[in-house]
Design an enzyme around this catalytic site. Sequence first.
Site, PDB file in Angstrom:
ATOM      1  N   GLU A  40      -1.680  -8.599   3.121  1.00  8.11           N
ATOM      2  CA  GLU A  40      -1.815  -9.170   4.468  1.00  8.11           C
ATOM      3  C   GLU A  40      -3.272  -9.518   4.776  1.00  8.11           C
ATOM      4  O   GLU A  40      -3.548 -10.494   5.475  1.00  8.11           O
ATOM      5  CB  GLU A  40      -1.221  -8.222   5.531  1.00  8.11           C
ATOM      6  CG  GLU A  40      -2.027  -6.979   5.880  1.00  8.11           C
ATOM      7  CD  GLU A  40      -1.852  -5.799   4.909  1.00  8.11           C
ATOM      8  OE1 GLU A  40      -1.367  -6.011   3.784  1.00  8.11           O
ATOM      9  OE2 GLU A  40      -2.228  -4.667   5.289  1.00  8.11           O
ATOM     10  N   CYS A  70       0.823  -1.210   0.000  1.00  8.28           N
ATOM     11  CA  CYS A  70       0.000   0.000   0.000  1.00  8.28           C
ATOM     12  C   CYS A  70       0.859   1.262   0.000  1.00  8.28           C
ATOM     13  O   CYS A  70       1.615   1.493  -0.918  1.00  8.28           O
ATOM     14  CB  CYS A  70      -1.016  -0.022   1.139  1.00  8.28           C
ATOM     15  SG  CYS A  70      -2.355   1.150   0.847  1.00  8.28           S
ATOM     16  N   HIS A  80      -3.272  -4.606  -0.201  1.00  6.30           N
ATOM     17  CA  HIS A  80      -2.952  -5.110   1.148  1.00  6.30           C
ATOM     18  C   HIS A  80      -2.968  -6.635   1.133  1.00  6.30           C
ATOM     19  O   HIS A  80      -3.960  -7.245   1.549  1.00  6.30           O
ATOM     20  CB  HIS A  80      -3.976  -4.594   2.169  1.00  6.30           C
ATOM     21  CG  HIS A  80      -3.831  -3.167   2.540  1.00  6.30           C
ATOM     22  ND1 HIS A  80      -2.984  -2.741   3.537  1.00  6.30           N
ATOM     23  CD2 HIS A  80      -4.406  -2.049   2.033  1.00  6.30           C
ATOM     24  CE1 HIS A  80      -3.055  -1.425   3.654  1.00  6.30           C
ATOM     25  NE2 HIS A  80      -3.909  -0.981   2.742  1.00  6.30           N
TER      26      HIS A  80
END
Length: 236
Positions: A213, A107, A211
């Site tokens: 994650e 990001c 993102h």
Amino acid sequence: MKPIIGITPSMEVDELYYKVANANADAILKSGGLPVIVPYNLDEADMDQLVTQLDGLYLTGGYDIDPTLFNEEPHPNLGTIIPSRDLFEQAFVNKMLEVDKPILAVCRGIQILNIAMGGDMYQDIYTQVDRDLLQHSQNAPLGHGSHFVDVSPGSLLHQLTGRDRVRVNSRHHQANRSVKQPLKTSGTASDLIIEAVESETHRFVLGVQWHPENMLANGDEPSERIYRGFINACSE
Ligand code: MN
């Protein structure tokens, strides 16, 4: 021994506390790395020691980037900025690049990576890009893949994911405008917004505008492969 991965945290404008989304530390742990959170207020010598001792650097998301770093004044739609974070990350990225240690940037990370490497960015894509754009600030759960990214053939990102196209989440109103050698674009959205960059001359320097994650937490396979590839590079 697990490779030690430095994670840069975020901060609010009051500059009182460091904070980092648990999903980032989890992603590093799940992929075989040992995460450590790195504060901004390090002097040159401390940074140098840490660069020697870390095996990789993970740049997380957060607020906007100080436009004076790329020779612009603030656009009305510029959001919160934490200049101490920008300066620290820029310096630290350059030190890691000098010794060719792996960097994964997500990001906001893809933009500070690009600025550190001499590139240029939009402060607000919706008002500064002169064409129709996708929705890049999704109104959907964090791990939902809302738009596609076309992956450049022959790129590190392609090698890692094994895909021509990946589906990604999107929570940004800023984006890179241009990249400078040795950085190249390796992923773009259908509206041509840059969604991934990587270095042509370093072992493993990859930035993604999304993102992973949060995608990883949903069991997304390309995200698993990105993190595993990063940790493997940090283990070499
Ligand atoms: Mn996007």
